[in-house]
Design a protein around this motif. Structure first.
Motif, short mmCIF file in Angstrom:
data_model
loop_
_atom_site.label_atom_id
_atom_site.label_comp_id
_atom_site.label_asym_id
_atom_site.label_seq_id
_atom_site.Cartn_x
_atom_site.Cartn_y
_atom_site.Cartn_z
N GLN A 207 -8.75 2.94 -6.22
CA GLN A 207 -7.89 2.07 -5.42
C GLN A 207 -7.64 0.75 -6.13
O GLN A 207 -6.53 0.21 -6.11
N GLN B 148 1.68 1.82 -3.56
CA GLN B 148 0.48 2.19 -4.29
C GLN B 148 0.10 3.63 -3.98
O GLN B 148 -0.33 4.38 -4.87
N GLN C 52 -3.96 -0.48 -7.38
CA GLN C 52 -3.46 -1.78 -6.91
C GLN C 52 -3.08 -2.66 -8.10
O GLN C 52 -2.02 -3.30 -8.11
N THR D 112 0.81 -1.20 0.00
CA THR D 112 0.00 0.00 0.00
C THR D 112 0.85 1.26 0.00
O THR D 112 0.46 2.27 -0.58
N TYR E 254 -0.23 6.68 -6.69
CA TYR E 254 -1.44 7.51 -6.79
C TYR E 254 -1.09 8.98 -6.53
O TYR E 254 -1.57 9.88 -7.23
#
Length: 571
Positions: A133, A85, A137, A82, A89
């Motif tokens: 999301q 990620q 991912q 995460t 983003y």
């Protein structure tokens, strides 16, 4: 507003045509173009369709409308990749915001114009994009290890300030130099007396810096200048202790020669690495490395925003990624083309007339699917979590470390190494992991309680690929933090402010809960990884070297004894 008018309930809009006779008009826009905003308003007003479909998901729609952002799920935020990620983003969001500032248009103004025009005319709005999301991912999972390294490297040296990138590089060099100084210090002229002075200076500097930081916090003087002042105080006290030799006898009397030599080598390596980092920062500043992002944005000064209609900002950037990451580009572009086309085909087959507002980079792919719906991949293949492609090197290394750790202690025990010696070695593993994990977590802004928990479990999580000490630190920290998607907007605003000193910007970034949490989790994990490497490369050889024991021979003896035991059981 309905997520999908084709199956909305309880009062779905009525299509103006019979089933199978609907229509879809695609309007490709640039997300930072004022001309696109005007085009969207004109087309929607002229067409007056049953549905205005926009390239948004529920979360981005709510954020665009200024509604209270959703709090992020701590479980999702702390697990897996995460952190990376989030960086991906954030990178996309930051670049789009910078270009929006350059053209004086709010990013997403085209989508907002479509929604507001539809609402003014009493038309229904459909959100037809995949959840962001899920997209991020799948984007990250589809990239190979080399591609991820190249992407992170490009971010570090293309967006990060050269001073930060240079110092980070220097610290990496320092971590590698520590074991070298420890193993070959004698040949390099590093005497025990010198290492003792370095260790004493390090202890004195750390204590002085912590005391100065504590006093600054007590008197509400904590800020980046305050932190720099604390570090300066620690550095001055440490240098003074090193030069004068004050306290050397106390430190050498309290710590064993092994610990003094280990600490001195590590600290000396970090100091040399820090110097290398400063030199690298100067070279990067002079040569212009690390300023590419600003120069690329400056190239748009004389650029006509209307030309952006050939491809929207995010897609144009990701098309370059397609050259080295077909999987990543497919998740960000091609899969979304198919996902949006699925939603539009469904609306069309239900008899709705639709005007779809999408980024121009998606237009060609979506129209191709609308012309040949039979070529659409199954919807279930475009949703859910994607499994990483290729060899899962992270898991391979993680399980390898676990097996190596257990095998190391098992073979030593089978070779007849005494229990007290094994306990001493295990204690070194526990202390080194705990000190590095807790120390870096605290440096990243964690509370003492959170940093302590991460330090206490670091020895265990560093040999278990399914756990990470940063998760424990993060969960403790979340007792005092609330993170939500609005934090990313705050970070973009801070990075876009070119009038403020870098120190103030960094201080304010750590005041953003999401950034602080990510940094704390990452710092804790990095601390444990560094400690594990130092233990294997430096502590183990030094530990057995001090006792004049050949560790390789011990491992071989342990393997032979284990083989005899196994053979005896099987026979």
């Amino acid at each position: 507003m309905n997520d999908d008018p084709a199956d909305a309930a309880p009062t779905p809009p009525r299509p103006s045509r019979a089933a199978g006779e609907g229509s879809v008009r695609i309007v490709g826009t640039a997300h930072v173009s004022a001309e696109s905003v005007e085009e969207v308003e004109a087309v929607v007003d002229e067409e007056r369709p049953d549905v205005v479909a926009v390239e948004l998901d529920e979360g981005r729609y709510r954020q665009m409308k200024g509604e209270t952002p959703d709090d992020l799920d701590p479980g999702d935020l702390l697990q897996g990749n995460t952190v990376f990620q989030f960086l991906a983003y954030w990178m996309l969001s930051y670049v789009q915001n910078r270009l929006g500032d350059r053209f004086d248009v709010e990013p997403g103004a085209d989508m907002l114009a479509a929604v507001e025009t539809a609402e003014r005319l009493g038309l229904d709005v459909a959100l037809v994009d995949r959840d962001i999301q899920t997209t991020i991912q799948r984007f990250w999972a589809r990239m190979s290890l080399v591609e991820k390294a190249r992407m992170v490297g490009a971010l570090a040296f293309g967006v990060t300030d050269p001073r930060i990138a240079g110092v980070a590089f220097g610290l990496l060099v320092g971590v590698l130099l520590g074991p070298v100084f420890g193993l070959f210090g004698g040949a390099l002229g590093l005497t025990d007396a010198l290492l003792a002075r370095v260790t004493t200076g390090a202890w004195a500097g750390v204590v002085a810096a912590m005391l100065a930081n504590f006093l600054a916090a007590e008197f509400e003087l904590r800020s980046v200048p305050g932190v720099f002042a604390s570090l300066a105080v620690g550095a001055l006290v440490g240098v003074a202790a090193f030069l004068t030799g004050a306290g050397v006898d106390a430190v050498t009397g309290l710590l064993s020669p092994f610990v003094v030599g280990a600490m001195g080598s590590i600290v000396l390596g970090l100091l040399v690495g820090f110097g290398v980092g400063l030199l690298a920062a100067v070279v990067m500043s002079v040569t212009g490395v690390g300023l590419a992002a600003e120069e690329d944005l400056d190239d748009f000064e004389g650029f006509d925003p209307a030309e952006l209609t050939d491809a929207d900002v995010v897609t144009a950037m990701m098309e370059e990624f397609r050259q080295f990451s077909p999987g990543g580009a497919a998740a960000l572009i091609d899969e979304r083309d198919a996902y949006i086309a699925h939603r539009l085909v469904r609306l069309r087959e239900s008899g709705f007339s639709v005007v779809a507002i999408v980024g121009a980079g998606h237009r060609e792919g979506i129209e191709r699917y609308l012309e040949s719906p039979g070529t659409l991949p199954p919807m279930e293949s475009l949703t859910g979590t994607a499994e990483p492609g290729g060899v899962p090197w992270g898991k391979v290394v993680g399980y390898g470390v676990s097996v190596a750790f257990l095998a190391f202690f098992l073979l030593l025990a089978m070779a007849g190494v005494r229990n007290e010696r094994l306990l001493t070695l295990f204690g070194a593993w526990f202390l080194i992991n705990g000190a590095f994990a807790a120390g870096l977590a605290k440096a990243a802004g964690a509370r003492w309680s959170s940093a302590s928990v991460g330090g206490l479990v670091a020895w265990m999580t560093s040999i278990n690929p399914l756990l990470a000490p940063g998760w424990f630190t993060g969960y403790m920290e979340l007792r005092h933090l609330t993170v939500n998607v609005a934090d990313i907007g705050r970070l973009n605003d801070l990075l876009s402010d070119e009038t403020r000193p870098l120190g103030e910007v960094i201080a304010d970034m750590f005041d953003v809960p999401l950034f602080r949490l990510i940094m704390i989790v990452a710092a804790t994990n990095v601390g444990s990884i560094v400690a594990s490497a130092l233990f294997a490369l430096y502590v183990v050889p030094q530990f057995f070297g001090a006792a004049d024991v050949n560790v390789t021979q011990l491992m071989l003896e342990g393997a032979r004894e284990s083989a005899r035991v196994v053979w005896g059981v099987l026979a």
